[in-house]
Design a protein around this motif. Structure first.
Motif, PDB file in Angstrom:
ATOM      1  N   ALA A  50       0.833  -1.209   0.000  1.00 49.40           N
ATOM      2  CA  ALA A  50       0.000   0.000   0.000  1.00 49.40           C
ATOM      3  C   ALA A  50       0.861   1.251   0.000  1.00 49.40           C
ATOM      4  O   ALA A  50       0.601   2.206  -0.748  1.00 49.40           O
ATOM      5  N   VAL A  51       1.916   1.272   0.819  1.00 49.86           N
ATOM      6  CA  VAL A  51       2.814   2.425   0.866  1.00 49.86           C
ATOM      7  C   VAL A  51       3.501   2.617  -0.484  1.00 49.86           C
ATOM      8  O   VAL A  51       3.608   3.748  -0.972  1.00 49.86           O
ATOM      9  N   GLU A  52       3.951   1.543  -1.097  1.00 47.52           N
ATOM     10  CA  GLU A  52       4.593   1.654  -2.417  1.00 47.52           C
ATOM     11  C   GLU A  52       3.631   2.242  -3.443  1.00 47.52           C
ATOM     12  O   GLU A  52       4.006   3.110  -4.235  1.00 47.52           O
ATOM     13  N   THR A  53       2.390   1.806  -3.422  1.00 48.35           N
ATOM     14  CA  THR A  53       1.379   2.306  -4.359  1.00 48.35           C
ATOM     15  C   THR A  53       1.084   3.783  -4.117  1.00 48.35           C
ATOM     16  O   THR A  53       1.059   4.594  -5.038  1.00 48.35           O
ATOM     17  N   ILE A  54       0.867   4.132  -2.850  1.00 52.48           N
ATOM     18  CA  ILE A  54       0.500   5.506  -2.499  1.00 52.48           C
ATOM     19  C   ILE A  54       1.643   6.478  -2.779  1.00 52.48           C
ATOM     20  O   ILE A  54       1.441   7.536  -3.385  1.00 52.48           O
ATOM     21  N   THR A  55       2.853   6.146  -2.346  1.00 56.74           N
ATOM     22  CA  THR A  55       3.974   7.073  -2.544  1.00 56.74           C
ATOM     23  C   THR A  55       4.341   7.202  -4.015  1.00 56.74           C
ATOM     24  O   THR A  55       4.742   8.281  -4.462  1.00 56.74           O
ATOM     25  N   SER A  56       4.182   6.145  -4.773  1.00 54.63           N
ATOM     26  CA  SER A  56       4.409   6.229  -6.223  1.00 54.63           C
ATOM     27  C   SER A  56       3.412   7.198  -6.854  1.00 54.63           C
ATOM     28  O   SER A  56       3.776   8.041  -7.684  1.00 54.63           O
ATOM     29  N   ALA A  57       2.154   7.113  -6.437  1.00 54.54           N
ATOM     30  CA  ALA A  57       1.129   8.028  -6.950  1.00 54.54           C
ATOM     31  C   ALA A  57       1.425   9.466  -6.527  1.00 54.54           C
ATOM     32  O   ALA A  57       1.187  10.409  -7.298  1.00 54.54           O
ATOM     33  N   MET A  58       1.953   9.652  -5.317  1.00 59.19           N
ATOM     34  CA  MET A  58       2.307  10.991  -4.858  1.00 59.19           C
ATOM     35  C   MET A  58       3.368  11.610  -5.770  1.00 59.19           C
ATOM     36  O   MET A  58       3.272  12.784  -6.139  1.00 59.19           O
ATOM     37  N   ASN A  59       4.395  10.816  -6.128  1.00 60.92           N
ATOM     38  CA  ASN A  59       5.443  11.322  -7.012  1.00 60.92           C
ATOM     39  C   ASN A  59       4.947  11.530  -8.439  1.00 60.92           C
ATOM     40  O   ASN A  59       5.391  12.453  -9.127  1.00 60.92           O
ATOM     41  N   ASP A 100      11.640  12.302  -7.596  1.00 62.56           N
ATOM     42  CA  ASP A 100      11.243  10.916  -7.308  1.00 62.56           C
ATOM     43  C   ASP A 100      11.934  10.319  -6.082  1.00 62.56           C
ATOM     44  O   ASP A 100      11.541   9.255  -5.610  1.00 62.56           O
ATOM     45  N   ASN A 101      12.961  10.979  -5.571  1.00 57.88           N
ATOM     46  CA  ASN A 101      13.670  10.486  -4.402  1.00 57.88           C
ATOM     47  C   ASN A 101      13.034  10.943  -3.088  1.00 57.88           C
ATOM     48  O   ASN A 101      13.447  10.533  -2.022  1.00 57.88           O
ATOM     49  N   ILE A 102      11.995  11.795  -3.186  1.00 55.78           N
ATOM     50  CA  ILE A 102      11.421  12.398  -1.987  1.00 55.78           C
ATOM     51  C   ILE A 102       9.944  12.052  -1.845  1.00 55.78           C
ATOM     52  O   ILE A 102       9.198  12.063  -2.818  1.00 55.78           O
ATOM     53  N   VAL A 103       9.551  11.771  -0.611  1.00 54.66           N
ATOM     54  CA  VAL A 103       8.145  11.648  -0.237  1.00 54.66           C
ATOM     55  C   VAL A 103       7.908  12.755   0.790  1.00 54.66           C
ATOM     56  O   VAL A 103       8.639  12.853   1.772  1.00 54.66           O
ATOM     57  N   ALA A 104       6.916  13.615   0.551  1.00 56.87           N
ATOM     58  CA  ALA A 104       6.707  14.762   1.433  1.00 56.87           C
ATOM     59  C   ALA A 104       5.226  15.062   1.605  1.00 56.87           C
ATOM     60  O   ALA A 104       4.427  14.820   0.704  1.00 56.87           O
ATOM     61  N   LYS A 105       4.887  15.613   2.765  1.00 54.17           N
ATOM     62  CA  LYS A 105       3.515  16.070   2.996  1.00 54.17           C
ATOM     63  C   LYS A 105       3.512  17.043   4.159  1.00 54.17           C
ATOM     64  O   LYS A 105       4.062  16.760   5.219  1.00 54.17           O
ATOM     65  N   GLY A 106       2.898  18.192   3.919  1.00 51.10           N
ATOM     66  CA  GLY A 106       2.730  19.169   4.980  1.00 51.10           C
ATOM     67  C   GLY A 106       1.569  18.781   5.865  1.00 51.10           C
ATOM     68  O   GLY A 106       0.659  18.068   5.448  1.00 51.10           O
ATOM     69  N   GLY A 107       1.620  19.252   7.084  1.00 49.97           N
ATOM     70  CA  GLY A 107       0.567  18.946   8.035  1.00 49.97           C
ATOM     71  C   GLY A 107      -0.077  20.207   8.570  1.00 49.97           C
ATOM     72  O   GLY A 107       0.015  21.275   7.970  1.00 49.97           O
ATOM     73  N   PHE A 108      -0.679  20.092   9.708  1.00 51.29           N
ATOM     74  CA  PHE A 108      -1.447  21.166  10.321  1.00 51.29           C
ATOM     75  C   PHE A 108      -0.589  21.940  11.317  1.00 51.29           C
ATOM     76  O   PHE A 108       0.254  21.366  11.999  1.00 51.29           O
ATOM     77  N   LYS A 109      -0.806  23.225  11.404  1.00 52.91           N
ATOM     78  CA  LYS A 109      -0.164  24.093  12.391  1.00 52.91           C
ATOM     79  C   LYS A 109       1.363  24.027  12.344  1.00 52.91           C
ATOM     80  O   LYS A 109       2.031  23.896  13.362  1.00 52.91           O
ATOM     81  N   GLY A 110       1.916  24.090  11.133  1.00 51.90           N
ATOM     82  CA  GLY A 110       3.355  24.218  10.982  1.00 51.90           C
ATOM     83  C   GLY A 110       4.146  22.926  10.952  1.00 51.90           C
ATOM     84  O   GLY A 110       5.372  22.961  10.903  1.00 51.90           O
ATOM     85  N   VAL A 111       3.484  21.771  10.957  1.00 54.00           N
ATOM     86  CA  VAL A 111       4.198  20.490  10.930  1.00 54.00           C
ATOM     87  C   VAL A 111       4.486  20.103   9.479  1.00 54.00           C
ATOM     88  O   VAL A 111       3.606  20.142   8.625  1.00 54.00           O
ATOM     89  N   PHE A 112       5.746  19.734   9.208  1.00 52.85           N
ATOM     90  CA  PHE A 112       6.131  19.319   7.859  1.00 52.85           C
ATOM     91  C   PHE A 112       7.060  18.116   7.964  1.00 52.85           C
ATOM     92  O   PHE A 112       7.883  18.034   8.869  1.00 52.85           O
TER      93      PHE A 112
END
Length: 193
Positions: free
Chosen positions: A75-84, A104-116
């Motif tokens: 699931a992680v491989e599928t999701i992160t591939s789609a993110m890239n 393609d070497n990075i997986v990233a997502k911002g969060g709430f209230k300044g979390v990255f």
């Protein structure tokens, strides 16, 4: 998973929400009881946990070979591939996570209230930080500095961050009124022992 009630899907005790919590705790490398629950603006459960545990989760998103459970790994491989492949679907235009996901070497997502957070695949690193006042404006500058300090090899990614998020501060008339920069030095865990 068996058929479940959709009407109570947003409740923390719903079977799907329990499975999400269990999976997230496993990715973060902590016990479920160490994760505090809150509610986001849409009414769904959100998690509060130490940044170090969140870094563990980003490491596993970047390096799914570290995930023991085969179905979670897939699931992680599928999701992160789609993110890239579709970075704008993650954060939108002119968002730090979307710019980083162009690499393609990075997986990233911002969060709430300044979390990255982001994970680096080749370097096998998970990195998270929080801007204490909850602002997101500094994310690009902090991330650029981190990538430069670790000697990140894809200089195009660092240049792209600087291009999309220039450090010059201009007023509404377009006049240069200041400059933003991040000032910190990363230390390894060995330095703090």
């Amino acid at each position: 998973m068996k058929q479940v009630d959709l009407g109570s899907y947003a409740e923390p005790d719903h079977p799907v929400q329990r499975e999400i919590l269990e999976t997230f705790a496993d990715l973060a490398g902590i016990e479920e009881k160490e994760i505090e629950l809150g509610t986001d603006g849409c009414g769904f459960p959100v998690f509060s946990l130490p940044l170090s545990a969140l870094s563990n989760a980003y490491l596993k998103l970047a390096c799914p070979d570290l995930i023991a459970d085969p179905s979670t790994r897939t699931a992680v491989e599928t999701i992160t591939s789609a993110m890239n492949e579709h970075p704008l679907m993650v954060g939108g235009t002119e968002r730090v996570d979307s710019v980083l996901l162009e690499d393609d070497n990075i997986v990233a997502k911002g969060g709430f209230k300044g979390v990255f957070g982001f994970g680096l695949k080749k370097e096998r690193l998970g990195i998270t930080f929080k801007v204490l006042d909850g602002s997101e404006e500094e994310w690009a500058f902090i991330t650029q500095s981190i990538l430069k300090q670790i000697g990140y090899s894809n200089e195009r990614t660092i240049a792209r961050l600087a291009e999309v998020f220039p450090s010059d501060i201009r007023n509404d008339a377009g006049t240069l009124v200041g400059h933003a920069d991040s000032e910190f030095i990363l230390h390894s865990l060995e330095d703090s022992v």
